[in-house]
Design an enzyme around this catalytic site. Structure first.
Site, PDB file in Angstrom:
ATOM      1  NE  ARG A  25      12.201  -5.007   9.170  1.00 18.69           N
ATOM      2  CZ  ARG A  25      11.125  -4.424   8.669  1.00 18.69           C
ATOM      3  NH1 ARG A  25      10.416  -3.489   9.056  1.00 18.69           N
ATOM      4  NH2 ARG A  25      10.274  -4.714   7.352  1.00 18.69           N
ATOM      5  CB  CYS A  43      -0.812   0.142   1.250  1.00 18.58           C
ATOM      6  SG  CYS A  43      -2.193  -1.531   1.120  1.00 18.58           S
TER       7      CYS A  43
END
Ligand SMILES: NC(=O)c1ccc[n+]([C@@H]2O[C@H](COP(=O)([O-])OP(=O)(O)OC[C@H]3O[C@@H](n4cnc5c(N)ncnc54)[C@H](O)[C@@H]3O)[C@@H](O)[C@H]2O)c1
Ligand SMILES: O=c1ccn([C@@H]2O[C@H](COP(=O)(O)OP(=O)(O)O[C@H]3O[C@H](CO)[C@@H](O)[C@H](O)[C@H]3O)[C@@H](O)[C@H]2O)c(=O)[nH]1
Length: 463
Positions: free
Chosen positions: A443, A277
């Site tokens: 991360r 998205c």
């Protein structure tokens, strides 16, 4: 108006979970989810809930409760449209790969096909709900297709964008921050809006259900994603500055996040955002702004994507540079391939782009991801068209177990923040690696000081 029969076109990451929850919460409404992809529908109908086509925590329970009670999955699109009084369109709207707007605009061909199919099949009045993410003013195009059938059937069009995030889809659907419904500001429009409000109101508090005009609703979806992605790019931009100044990006994020005007969420520095998205929707926003001649607006939002590309590239470059500027023939273990934890979705995952850059330097990559299949990883790489499929298959391999991935590796790169990575026996991993043993934590999830004590050379984004 009381809706009795819903059809949802598109049984993907949005259509499947969203309709499962609507059906679970509205046992008196029959919900049929249809798709042209027969194998996807077969997977939704599989007796073994582990075989559902998408992995989402808690989804199996919801499906188990509602399926074959009032939730059905089918390939008979025409029949489901005909029977429904409300039709959700939840098909994919990817970035265009051809023609005008290539690489920027949303490809609306699947949306238009749905509208034409509805126009052809419908024999009774229907409410059409845009669930897919669409450029502002798409409802106008849908309306024009539907209203030119000449068969006397009346349609109301609503915009009801979905805000769920993958990996937490069920929790997000159960307790949404808000449900947004846009519709025509006419008497018939308000009736249609109310019909959809009633469906959500069976479990969402009224104050969390917002109603607006169509264009505000369509544009709010693109805006929400642009703002969220902008936060990630902002903290990622600062992560690079932290690395050269001795500041720690987690400390900076914590310090600014305490300001109630900024807030603590979405400030986790990373190897770059992925997912189906953010990039697609921002590119679409940029394209829309440009098409209205708003170049300054377009440039402002495009920078979010430019920063994200830089972050992925920078991470790969850091690996190459740290490994003495040559990774040719060196084994590099990837922990994680999904674009975030708790999903098997890999669309636009940072791992794909980092791998591609390292493969250009002739590295040999071995990947372990708890939920992503080997076929998926290969097709992600092949899609980039950088090298032959044979070369991709030879130089990027997949193993079903993390210790095997790390054995004899020169370096480990953390690409996804799966919780299980934190629980591994890192001493055992160290003992089986080439020395010096490097860890590149894209991360920021591992205990850096523990790894250093074991003997690892550690790089963490933003530290
Ligand atoms: N994935 C997310 O987390 C998310 C969240 C919010 C909004 N969205 C938006 O929702 C929309 C759907 O996204 P997704 O991730 O579910 O996509 P997806 O690709 O997982 O699913 C779309 C499905 O639609 C089917 N389809 C396409 N054309 C069809 C047709 N004419 N008839 C029947 N079926 C058809 C495809 O076969 C596919 O299974 C997109 O606009 C996306 O931007 C996605
Ligand atoms: O602080 C953060 C937060 C996220 N990410 C990354 O950003 C990407 C997107 O994460 P997330 O937004 O949690 O997942 P999505 O499933 O892509 O959900 C986004 O996109 C959906 C599709 O439009 C929207 O519905 C959601 O509201 C919106 O959060 C992932 O790669 C994350 O790892 C970070 O790097 N740092």
């Amino acid at each position: 108006m009381k809706v009795k029969n819903i059809c949802c076109i598109g049984a993907g990451y949005v259509g499947g979970p969203t309709m499962a929850v609507i059906a679970q919460k509205n046992p008196d409404i029959k919900v049929t989810v249809v798709d042209i992809n027969a194998s996807r529908i077969a997977a939704w109908n599989h007796d073994d809930l582990e075989q559902l086509p998408i992995y989402e925590p808690g989804l199996d329970k919801v499906v188990a409760e509602a399926r074959n009670r009032n939730l059905f999955f089918s390939t008979d699109v025409d029949a489901a449209i005909e029977a429904a009084d409300m039709v959700f369109i939840s098909v994919n709207t990817p970035t265009k790969t051809y023609g005008k707007g290539k690489g920027m605009a949303a490809d609306l061909k699947y949306i238009e096909l749905c509208a034409r199919q509805i126009a052809r099949v419908a024999k009774s009045d229907k409410i059409i709900v845009e669930k897919s993410t669409l450029p502002v003013r798409t409802a106008q195009a849908i309306k024009s297709i539907l209203h030119n059938t000449g068969n006397g059937v009346k349609f109301q069009i609503l915009s009801n964008p979905e805000f769920l995030a993958e990996g937490t889809a069920v929790a997000d659907l159960m307790a949404p921050d808000r449900v947004l419904i846009g519709g025509e500001q006419t008497e018939d429009g308000f009736k249609a809006i109310q019909a959809l409000v009633n469906i959500y109101a069976t479990w969402v508090p009224q104050e969390n259900i917002l109603t607006t005009n169509l264009w505000s609703s369509e544009l709010s979806k693109l805006t929400a994603n642009a703002f969220l992605a902008q936060r990630v790019s902002s903290i990622n931009a600062l992560s690079e500055l932290c690395e050269v100044t001795g500041a720690d990006v987690n400390e900076v994020a914590n310090a600014i996040g305490k300001d109630s005007r900024i807030g603590p969420k979405f400030l986790k520095a990373s190897v770059g955002f992925g997912g189906s998205c953010f990039q697609k929707d921002i590119l679409n926003l940029v394209y829309i702004a440009k098409s209205y001649g708003l170049d300054a607006v377009a440039d402002y939002w495009e920078q979010v994507i430019i920063m994200n590309d830089h972050q992925k590239h920078r991470f790969a470059s850091k690996i190459i540079q740290t490994l003495y500027n040559t990774i040719s023939g060196k084994k590099i273990a990837f922990l994680g391939w999904a674009f975030k934890k708790d999903t098997n979705d890999t669309r636009e995952s940072a791992a794909i782009y980092v791998a591609d850059q390292l493969l250009e330097e002739q590295a040999s990559i071995v990947v372990f991801d708890p939920k992503v299949t080997k076929q998926k990883m290969q097709s992600d790489l092949n899609y980039l068209n950088t090298r032959s499929e044979e070369d991709n298959a030879q130089y990027l391999t997949t193993v079903p177990e993390p210790y095997e991935a790390c054995k004899d590796a020169h370096a480990i790169a953390i690409l996804t923040e799966w919780d299980e990575f934190k629980t591994y026996d890192w001493q055992r991993i160290y003992d089986q690696m080439q020395k010096p043993a490097f860890v590149f934590d894209g991360r920021g999830i591992l205990d850096q000081s523990q790894l250093k004590t074991i003997g690892f050379q550690v790089y963490v984004i933003g530290k």
